[in-house]
Every structure is written in structure tokens, then in C-alpha cells.
Design an enzyme around this catalytic site. Sequence first.
Site, PDB file in Angstrom:
ATOM      1  N   HIS A 186       8.360   6.701  10.020  1.00 32.64           N
ATOM      2  CA  HIS A 186       7.551   6.543   8.818  1.00 32.64           C
ATOM      3  C   HIS A 186       6.749   7.841   8.722  1.00 32.64           C
ATOM      4  O   HIS A 186       5.564   7.873   9.016  1.00 32.64           O
ATOM      5  CB  HIS A 186       6.641   5.321   8.968  1.00 32.64           C
ATOM      6  CG  HIS A 186       5.924   4.921   7.713  1.00 32.64           C
ATOM      7  ND1 HIS A 186       5.969   5.655   6.549  1.00 32.64           N
ATOM      8  CD2 HIS A 186       5.137   3.862   7.446  1.00 32.64           C
ATOM      9  CE1 HIS A 186       5.244   5.047   5.627  1.00 32.64           C
ATOM     10  NE2 HIS A 186       4.723   3.957   6.139  1.00 32.64           N
TER      11      HIS A 186
ATOM     12  N   ARG B 207      12.214   2.946   1.228  1.00 36.63           N
ATOM     13  CA  ARG B 207      11.853   2.123   2.390  1.00 36.63           C
ATOM     14  C   ARG B 207      12.968   1.116   2.595  1.00 36.63           C
ATOM     15  O   ARG B 207      13.442   0.500   1.640  1.00 36.63           O
ATOM     16  CB  ARG B 207      10.535   1.392   2.155  1.00 36.63           C
ATOM     17  CG  ARG B 207      10.323   0.297   3.203  1.00 36.63           C
ATOM     18  CD  ARG B 207       8.941  -0.240   3.215  1.00 36.63           C
ATOM     19  NE  ARG B 207       8.007   0.744   3.733  1.00 36.63           N
ATOM     20  CZ  ARG B 207       6.766   0.451   4.125  1.00 36.63           C
ATOM     21  NH1 ARG B 207       6.321  -0.784   4.039  1.00 36.63           N
ATOM     22  NH2 ARG B 207       5.966   1.382   4.575  1.00 36.63           N
TER      23      ARG B 207
ATOM     24  N   ARG C  75       0.811  -1.217   0.000  1.00 37.29           N
ATOM     25  CA  ARG C  75       0.000   0.000   0.000  1.00 37.29           C
ATOM     26  C   ARG C  75       0.851   1.277   0.000  1.00 37.29           C
ATOM     27  O   ARG C  75       0.489   2.234  -0.671  1.00 37.29           O
ATOM     28  CB  ARG C  75      -0.986  -0.005   1.158  1.00 37.29           C
ATOM     29  CG  ARG C  75      -0.371  -0.050   2.518  1.00 37.29           C
ATOM     30  CD  ARG C  75      -1.465  -0.056   3.550  1.00 37.29           C
ATOM     31  NE  ARG C  75      -2.273  -1.278   3.436  1.00 37.29           N
ATOM     32  CZ  ARG C  75      -3.544  -1.358   3.802  1.00 37.29           C
ATOM     33  NH1 ARG C  75      -4.164  -0.317   4.280  1.00 37.29           N
ATOM     34  NH2 ARG C  75      -4.188  -2.485   3.696  1.00 37.29           N
ATOM     35  N   THR C  76       1.931   1.292   0.708  1.00 34.41           N
ATOM     36  CA  THR C  76       2.741   2.515   0.720  1.00 34.41           C
ATOM     37  C   THR C  76       3.348   2.756  -0.655  1.00 34.41           C
ATOM     38  O   THR C  76       3.341   3.886  -1.167  1.00 34.41           O
ATOM     39  CB  THR C  76       3.849   2.423   1.788  1.00 34.41           C
ATOM     40  OG1 THR C  76       3.245   2.150   3.051  1.00 34.41           O
ATOM     41  CG2 THR C  76       4.625   3.712   1.886  1.00 34.41           C
TER      42      THR C  76
END
Lengths: 338, 411
Positions: A153, A125, A75-76
Site C-alpha cells: 500500500h 485497490r 478514506r483511501t
Amino acid sequence: MAITDLTAPAGRFPPGRLAFPHRDLTGIGKLARHEILYLLDQAHQWVALNRQSAKHTDLLGGLTIINAFFENSTRTLLSFEIAGKRLGADVVNMHAATSSVKKGETLIDTAITLNAMRADAIVIRHGSSGATGLIADKVDCPVLNAGDGSHEHPTQALLDALTLRHALAERGEGAEDFTGLNVVICGDILHSRVARSNILCLTALGARVRVCAPPALMPSGIEAMGVEVFHRFDDALEGADVVMMLRLQSERMSGQFIPSPREYRHLYGLTTKRLALARPDALVMHPGPMNRGVEIDSEVADLGGRSLITRQVEMGVAIRMACLDVLTRKARGQEGWA
Amino acid sequence: MKQMQPLTITNAKVVTPAGVTHGALRCAQGVILAAGPDVGPAEGDAIHDAQGRLLAPGLVDLGVFAIDKPAFHFGGITRAGLMPDQSPPLDLPSRVGFIAKSGKPDLWVHPLAAATRGLEGRELAELALMQDAGAKAVATGRRWIGDSGVMLRLLQYAAMLGLVVVTHAEDAGLASEAAATAGEIATRLGLPAAPAEAEALAIARDIALAELAGARLHIRQVTTARGFDLVRAAKARGLAVTCGITPAHFLLSDLATADFRTFMRLSPPLRCEADRQAALAAIADGTVDVIASGHDPRGPEDKRLPFADALPGMAGAETLLAMTLGLVRDDVIDLPRAFALLAANPARLLGVPAGALEAGLEADLALIDPHAPWIIDRRKMEATADNTPFDRQGTQGRVLGLWKGGVRIAL
């Protein structure tokens, strides 16, 4: 749905680049309160755009954004990709498995390689705390942290704040910040970068934050971050305005930290019954993906009007558009930013 | 290289165990003949005028991870106790024998024998054969031996051989994945952390086993208040327990890791400020016996990584003397005590005839300007890697001349 006008009066922020004088977004810990508010304000226009049928601008036309994900994400990654594309940038995704043996040299080499390809922004990430900052030191373009180890985050915390801001405004409780709001964050605080960024963001905006976890999943010295520590979820929920649940990795609830998933649910699962201990209209949040029936029951996750979980996903795209816009203004030569 | 001509160093401030006196030191055939105020050159001596500077024993650096001669000589180190954590480990007599001769003539390397095969903490290595090959002590390496049965048998065996056992004090169950000490800083950074008590746990067990075995135990680095308390109590009970520290742990706290700087990634990790203060108190009150460099040069492939992925260690040989002289300037200790920590005590633990300016000991000498100012600069280091945690820090104290066995070493 009508959007409450949260547009700030002119002069609330310093002019031009002074409103957000950072090249990178590596963590909420590096931001001042007014800089957080600035990003939230900037996101409102993108919330509006995203709700239209034609969701596209050419603001970042010609720019290349690389999403370099050294850790699995759905999703990110998708959220950053959509954000970049809606702003008209060329978005490239790079998946690099962390399992590669010499991950360290690979990391720096990858950064240098991406830099040589003249990316205009790099979204990273990585499984190790501090990795984003390490890369930011080696490249010439803005770096956005999409999660580094258990450290930060930041876009998750910003999207959570934006979600709360919208939800509170719809209730007529909207204010510039979250002064006086009681927020409970419950789950694996020890390993959670979402928890750390949210603690920094919410406390900067005036909220009272309680963190709740079993002792083995509560990091030592977290009180120094200005939070109240709870181990019993029922106690933490009393009078809470907002309940943020965290995902518990399955490998951590099979004996290593928690005896079993059902034992975790017994003590820390957000059930309808337990939610009743909070304020009657308390809001429910979860960064996803959820373990339904473990840390959160489906009835709670899908509770109309009070569960903000899908709204968080929506706001995620808008806040990432705002971050990409603000961080590329210098490169785009925007007046006052170049 | 043998000393061909007797040497007298005159006009020096001579650091002896009893105190600092203005005088001279005379040595011949590699051995100190006399040192003190009444000493003068004999006919035919080579004479070196110290011009009033400090004459001290060459440093004996107990527990280094690499032989790095230029860095050692820069730092006034004439003997180094090499940890068994080499590739391959020093767990065979042949390797020990090779290493024991490797630094001569101008640096004497004293290998520490690996306590267990492959340093894996399971099977005892051939300690007696390694002792004959030149091992001066036994060490558990970078890690603690988790199995108490193995540790007891090791201590008993080493006691029989008269070898001191050098241990690393971090409970393996608590510290296995840790890169930091649990507390506010590690929590803010999101680093895997172990409570500082991991050290006290390990020390408490090892002291209990050493007492049972009647063995000599040297804890290479003690870094926490509770650890020092345990060592202090053991000494008060008359046990043969000693301990050491490196300058990083008495000069830096975990605050220094706040920007993920991997040169601050050490083993054990940096502690909180209260523990740092406890370290200074323990150095002052005599609990600490040894200050060592922990010299562990690490290149960018080991250090240019995210903090927890980087390997621990610092290049410390060049800064050991200056940082310890800082304790003298700050009135924590006096000069004789400083050189007891840097030379006499480690020499005694290794059982080598050196470490002090006394007649009959090896003429390992360092001529020092204790006030000479300089700036530690990682780009200008002698060490094979630049990983100093003290980069860009100003300090005082430089070695002007160094003699090993009465023979001057070119610096």
C-alpha cells in the site's frame, strides 16, 4: 502552523524524468531511496496548497483519473478523489465488489475496459496480492496501487513518511531521512500491506524498524526485510521514537488468530500506561480506521502533540497529489519528462 | 493397431537397466524379443537405423491431470497414469473403463481410481469394480485425505486389492488457503502461505497408516528436505513406500514466484532453495523413485489472475524428458537411472509390462537425441495450454522417433 522549509537544494535529484523513471507506482519495493525522497519533496507544495482556502490548481486539467476499487474503502478512496480533483482532473470512481464469482476474468476485462476509455491514470485497490501489477501490464497509462491484498500500500507508507518528516521538523529534529529513528509497527503484520510498505519505506530511509505481533500474525521470514521481531509489545516499545499501530480485522480476533478483543487489548493495546514505556515524547500513528479500545485507547489516539493520526489523513491527500502529478508528467508533456 | 512386421532398430545406444550398450533391439507382435550388443535383424524384419542415437523405453508418466496426446508424444510419453481429478471425477467403473480405452492405440492411458467418492475424502469409492474396469492404482487426487480413519480404511482396502495408493502430501489444516511456502518470498509478496512442514506432517501420518495397513504407498510429489528424510527412513525400514517429483521442484525455488508469475503457481508450492537441493540429493541417492510431468494444462482463464487466485499446475509433458536429461548432464544420475525414474519405476507401480528395454515387455520405444538443443517457447507448444514454468529456457534432448507396441507413431 509554519511549515519548516524542507525544500531540497537544487541538484539533489537527477534531472527530469530520471528523478522518478517509473510509469507506475505498484510498490515501495520497486523504488530507490532517492525516488522515495523525491516524492516526499514533491508533496510539500501540496501540503501548502491544501492549507489555503482556495485549494485548486488546473495542473491535471483535462485528464481523467479512474479510481477502480475492488475492495471496500472509504478514506483511501476519498483521499485519492480529493487529490485528483484538487489537481483539476476529472475523477471517476468505480466500485466493483470482489464477491462477483468470476472475479479474475472480471479483473483483466475491467483493466482492458478502463484502458479503452482512455484513462490517464488508474488507481487500483484489490483484495489479491499482485493484482495491481497484473493490471499495470494490460494498460497504457500509469497505475497507482491503493492496496493489493497483503502485498503493498505504497501511498500509505509515503504519507506516513511525510507525516513523520513534518512532525520531526516541527520538533527541530528534522533530517533528510530517518537515520537512527526507532519505529515500532504493532498489529496484524501477517495480513498487513501497510506494514510491508512501511517496512520497505522506513528501512530505505534509515529507520530501525521493530515489528510486533502475536506469533500467529507474524509472517515467517520477515527478519529478511531488515526488521527486528518482537512478540511482547512491552519489550518492543522500549526506547521507541514512533509507535505505528495497525488495525486488526474483527473476524481475526474472535478465536481464529486471537481469542478475543479484550485479550488482544491486554497484550497489544496501546494504552497510556504502555506508551510510557516508549521514549517520553514518542509519536503515535495509525492508518485508520481505528478500533478504539482494542488496539489503541482513545486517550492515546487523541493525545495532543503526539498522536499524528489526523495529520496522516491530511498528508495522505498531499502525497497522492504528488504521485498523480509526477506520474502524469510524461502524458502532460512536461519538459524533461515527455 | 497391431505390429504387422518384426522390427529391428540397429546401430543404437540401447538403454537397458544394466547400462547403455551399443547394439540393436528386435521386437515383433508388439513385444520386445531381444535388446543388446549381440542382437541383429532376422530375415523379413523391417530395419530402422538409429544412427548411433539413444534408444530408450517410452516414458510412463505417472500422475497427469489431462490427456494431451500431441504433448505426450512430443515428450516421448507412451503411457500416462491419469489422475482421477477429472470432471466428473473417476470414481465410477464406467468412467474408468471409458478412460482406459481412450488413448489407444498410440497412447495407453492408465486411469487412477478416485480413492473416495467425488474425491471428497469421506466415503470409499468402488475400488474393486474400478480395478476390473482398468484402474491401475488408487489416488487421493489433488488433495490429502484429512480424516485418518478414512485413510486407514482406504489403505487396508487397497492393500487387499494389491493396488498402490497414490497420495498428495500437504496437511489440509495448514495448507488449505496457501498459495506459497512460508518464508521470505511469500512474506515479501504478501501471499497466503503454509509452512513447508505441512508436507512432512502429511507424509509422516500416511507412512504410519500404510505400515499399519501393510499397504503400498506412493507419495506423488515429495518436495521438502524433511519429506525426503521420512521417505528415506521408511525405505530403510523396508516399507513399501515410494515417492515422486516433477522437474519444477528440482529446478525451481520460490524465488521464481517473486514477480507473481502464475505459471509458477504449483501444488505443492515451490519451496526454498535448501529444499530444492535436498530434492537433487534425494534423486541422486535413490530416495526418489519417479520423475513425472504433473501435466496440468491451464488456460488464461485459470492463470491470468492474481497469483493466489490462479489455479495451480503446469504443462509439463513436453519438458519432462529434457529436464530429466539435464540431471544426467549435471552428473546427478546416470542414463539407466534416468529411465528407471521416467519409465521402469512408474510402470512397476502401475503393474504394466512396460518401461524397460527387456525381452517380454511391450515394445514402447523412444529414439532420442539427448544433446539436441532447443528453446522452450510457450507460444510453440503442443500442449492444450502454454503454462510452462520453463518458458524461454534453453535445454537439450529431443525425441526423434516413438513406437507404441512396435508401431511407429507419427510425430
